[in-house]
Design a protein around this motif. Structure first.
Motif, PDB file in Angstrom:
ATOM      1  N   LYS A 374       0.829  -1.213   0.000  1.00 12.48           N
ATOM      2  CA  LYS A 374       0.000   0.000   0.000  1.00 12.48           C
ATOM      3  C   LYS A 374       0.857   1.254   0.000  1.00 12.48           C
ATOM      4  CE  LYS A 374      -3.939  -2.078   2.458  1.00 12.48           C
ATOM      5  NZ  LYS A 374      -4.768  -2.027   3.693  1.00 12.48           N
ATOM      6  N   GLU A 375       1.918   1.229   0.790  1.00 12.66           N
ATOM      7  CA  GLU A 375       2.819   2.382   0.869  1.00 12.66           C
ATOM      8  C   GLU A 375       3.426   2.700  -0.496  1.00 12.66           C
ATOM      9  OE1 GLU A 375       7.180   3.506   2.843  1.00 12.66           O
ATOM     10  OE2 GLU A 375       6.154   1.648   3.401  1.00 12.66           O
ATOM     11  N   SER A 377       2.344   1.513  -3.645  1.00 12.90           N
ATOM     12  CA  SER A 377       1.547   1.437  -4.875  1.00 12.90           C
ATOM     13  C   SER A 377       0.109   1.920  -4.781  1.00 12.90           C
ATOM     14  CB  SER A 377       1.526  -0.021  -5.369  1.00 12.90           C
ATOM     15  OG  SER A 377       2.829  -0.513  -5.551  1.00 12.90           O
ATOM     16  N   HIS A 378      -0.383   2.245  -3.598  1.00 11.69           N
ATOM     17  CA  HIS A 378      -1.778   2.666  -3.500  1.00 11.69           C
ATOM     18  C   HIS A 378      -1.959   4.044  -4.147  1.00 11.69           C
ATOM     19  CE1 HIS A 378      -5.783   3.410  -1.873  1.00 11.69           C
ATOM     20  NE2 HIS A 378      -5.813   2.128  -1.526  1.00 11.69           N
ATOM     21  N   GLU A 381      -2.868   9.097  -1.740  1.00 14.16           N
ATOM     22  CA  GLU A 381      -1.706   9.562  -0.985  1.00 14.16           C
ATOM     23  C   GLU A 381      -1.895   9.392   0.514  1.00 14.16           C
ATOM     24  OE1 GLU A 381       0.994  13.628  -0.357  1.00 14.16           O
ATOM     25  OE2 GLU A 381      -0.629  13.582  -1.827  1.00 14.16           O
ATOM     26  N   ARG A 384      -1.173   5.848   1.385  1.00 18.08           N
ATOM     27  CA  ARG A 384       0.272   5.616   1.323  1.00 18.08           C
ATOM     28  C   ARG A 384       0.958   6.141   2.584  1.00 18.08           C
ATOM     29  NH1 ARG A 384      -0.303   7.653  -3.961  1.00 18.08           N
ATOM     30  NH2 ARG A 384       0.904   9.521  -3.440  1.00 18.08           N
ATOM     31  N   LYS A 385       0.576   7.334   3.013  1.00 19.65           N
ATOM     32  CA  LYS A 385       1.190   7.931   4.206  1.00 19.65           C
ATOM     33  C   LYS A 385       0.846   7.121   5.456  1.00 19.65           C
ATOM     34  CE  LYS A 385       3.203  11.275   6.636  1.00 19.65           C
ATOM     35  NZ  LYS A 385       2.954  10.847   8.007  1.00 19.65           N
ATOM     36  N   SER A 387       0.055   3.956   5.667  1.00 21.84           N
ATOM     37  CA  SER A 387       0.771   2.683   5.631  1.00 21.84           C
ATOM     38  C   SER A 387       2.257   2.879   5.908  1.00 21.84           C
ATOM     39  CB  SER A 387       0.575   2.008   4.267  1.00 21.84           C
ATOM     40  OG  SER A 387      -0.781   1.644   4.078  1.00 21.84           O
ATOM     41  N   ALA A 388       2.840   3.933   5.365  1.00 18.77           N
ATOM     42  CA  ALA A 388       4.257   4.205   5.598  1.00 18.77           C
ATOM     43  C   ALA A 388       4.537   4.414   7.082  1.00 18.77           C
ATOM     44  CB  ALA A 388       4.704   5.424   4.800  1.00 18.77           C
TER      45      ALA A 388
END
Length: 593
Positions: A374-375, A377-378, A381, A384-385, A387-388
């Motif tokens: 997810k981080e 390739s989602h 934004e 992604r954030k 998940s990161a």
């Protein structure tokens, strides 16, 4: 000799029932067409490779070890090279690599599950391709377009392997004091000089070339970690056609004689003016290397999970077969002189401990790998954030908590075998020896604990930790009315409250004395690790409660109850340790020890 069968039923349970990966992938365009059948087929074939090709080499590879022939030449144990050729021929190195460079483009969590099986089968062998994938990730993230075109297709195919060269004789995790030097030549290349030690897969005969990623200092670089740069240093310099050409003066000086992982070549690497090329920006080598190091921390989690699984399988088989004494309630097998040892409470405790840690570790590590997907390739934004942040927070736990638990599990497996566990032929002592390194490399577990508490929790005022807490809170609210869930929700909420309170207490103390953080870090990670496992065990119990007619779910529910009753309570002691303060640790002058 130990046996191994990939736990496909539980792997599929985690992927499809717990994580619902098909639904998650529909939100990621690159993977939206993947279905459960395809994922299962890939992993079932991976299971066959693990159990049939590399598992039979595990014990023989440990006994033979690697051989330093001389003049920098190292041979891997018998059969390793042929197994690696099958691995390459099967396309396995390309599993989750970018299609632009010949990869198959599958999600990271698929590669993660595959590596669990490889590590169960043969951790020492698996380190060769595992480090290669880490080198691929680092160059994919930070290499120049030319570097990517030259090196990534070869790393993706597995034709070339990779290493990371960090540690030096005088410095391990403290990279700020490394001495390796890089002198610019003037044509865009550099001459690298220095000695690196403990370099896993540093030299071998499995592939035609080895790509070393080396940390070194440029002339005039700032002291400390702010003055470190990263360089590509090939064993053989690629010629104009991209094939291995001239031998680069980067050679293995010797191999280490180790406690475990004998089948992997752990090398002293001497660089005598070896030609290299800068990766990323000058003096920002750690930024690039951290891509590989973070991947390696997840990799260590998978090494540990794999070992715990295979140790569990073999101790369970033995416990059902070995007869010793009668059951406390009276004979179970009257036609035999004694009952199988699985009837005894303490053997059950050891088996349940292994099972609880293995199944929670699988759920957690697969979920973390899905968040990496997810981080990266989602399309959203915000996702992604989110998940990161979760990946950053929990990476130290997947490395340290899983490896700590696995060392306990492999020792339990050995204990189940009794005296036979101490004998080589049964294989349990190898699992213990192999598991021990996982607590040390890629940053010791104490360093992982400091990373968690100081950098990932206190540095942002607990923001990342609160994000994980919100997941738990949402799950609790969703399941408050479910019959039977209170026995799992109450301890989950309780440990969540205790983590929040403990975090606040340590943070307040740290404002006056930073040693409070260093003294509390290791027990703190144990407590947060149990918070994570409690969350996943509560989720798995929820699924099991809805499927109680099936023996698989009965076992899952029983294991969840064991975890909450017998393992989670250790957090009380760790909380007391974390609260004890730094004075009891640091108060005695060093000269009085």
């Amino acid at each position: 000799m130990p046996s191994y069968t990939a736990p496909m039923r539980d792997i599929q349970f985690v992927l499809h029932e717990l994580l619902k990966v098909e639904d998650a992938l529909k939100e990621i365009p690159a993977h939206a067409e993947l279905d459960a059948d395809t994922l299962n087929s890939v992993l079932e074939e991976g299971a066959r490779f693990a159990s049939e090709v590399i598992q039979p080499l595990n014990q023989s590879g440990d006994e033979e070890g690697c051989t330093y022939v001389g003049d920098g030449v190292v041979h891997a144990p018998k059969g390793f090279k042929e197994a690696y050729a099958q691995y390459v021929e099967g396309g396995w190195p390309a599993l989750s690599c970018d299609t632009e460079y010949g990869g198959q483009g599958l999600p990271h969590f698929v590669n993660n599950a595959f590596y669990e099986m490889l590590n169960s089968a043969n951790q020492a062998w698996t380190m060769y391709p595992g480090l290669t994938h880490g080198a691929y990730e680092a160059l994919h993230a930070h290499g120049t377009p030319q570097q990517k075109q030259l090196y990534l297709p070869k790393l993706t195919s597995g034709e070339w392997t990779g290493t990371m060269c960090l540690t030096e004789p005088h410095c391990g995790s403290d990279l700020g004091i490394l001495k390796a030097k890089a002198e610019p030549v003037g044509d865009g290349s550099y001459l690298i000089s220095g000695t690196k030690i403990f370099i896993s897969s540093g030299e071998h005969d499995l592939a035609e070339n080895i790509i070393h990623l080396v940390l070194a200092r440029l002339p005039g670089a700032p002291e400390g970690t702010k003055g470190i740069s990263l360089f590509i240093v090939p064993k053989f310099l690629p010629d104009a056609s991209g094939k291995p050409g001239e031998r680069n003066p980067v050679k293995c000086g010797s191999i280490e004689h180790k406690m475990g992982i004998h089948g992997n070549a752990t090398c002293v690497i001497n660089l005598d003016g070896a030609k290299g090329w800068l990766v990323g920006e000058e003096n920002r080598g750690l930024n690039a290397m951290f891509v590989m190091m973070n991947g390696a921390r997840l990799g260590v989690g998978m090494q540990s999970l794999g070992l715990a699984e295979v140790a569990l399988q073999n101790s369970l088989i033995y416990a059902k077969d070995r007869v010793q004494f009668r059951a406390a309630k009276g004979p179970v097998n009257r036609d035999k002189p004694a009952d199988p040892i699985i009837v005894h409470a303490d053997v059950r405790r050891m088996l349940f401990t292994q099972k609880a840690y293995v199944e929670a570790g699988r759920a957690f590590s697969y979920w973390l790998a899905l968040n990496i997907d997810k981080e990266l390739s989602h399309p959203d934004e915000a996702v992604r954030k989110e998940s990161a942040d979760l990946v950053a927070l929990l990476t130290p736990i997947v490395k340290a908590f899983v490896s700590d638990n696995t060392f306990e599990c492999t020792n339990h497996a050995l204990q189940c075998f009794g005296g036979h566990g101490f004998i080589k032929e049964w294989g349990m002592e190898q699992f213990v020896r192999d598991a021990r390194i996982n607590l040390i490399y890629e940053g010791t577990n104490a360093i992982q604990s400091l990373d968690l508490l100081a950098r990932k929790v206190l540095a942002d005022g607990g923001a990342k930790l609160k994000k994980f807490g919100k997941l738990i809170q949402a799950f609790v609210v969703e399941n408050q009315g479910h019959a039977g869930m209170q026995e799992f929700l109450e301890p989950l909420m309780d440990i969540g409250d205790k983590v929040n309170k403990l975090t606040g207490e340590i943070g307040a103390k740290a404002q006056q004395n930073q040693e409070e953080v260093t003294a509390a870090a290791v027990p703190y990670l144990r407590v947060v690790g149990h918070l994570v496992y409690s969350y996943f065990w509560a989720q798995m119990a929820r699924i099991a409660l809805d499927n109680q007619g099936d023996d698989f779910y009965k076992a899952k529910l029983a294991t969840a109850r064991f975890y909450f009753a017998k393992l989670l309570p250790e957090t009380a002691g760790y909380i007391r340790q974390a609260r004890a303060g730094s004075e009891v640790v640091m108060g005695l002058p060093a000269e009085l020890f």
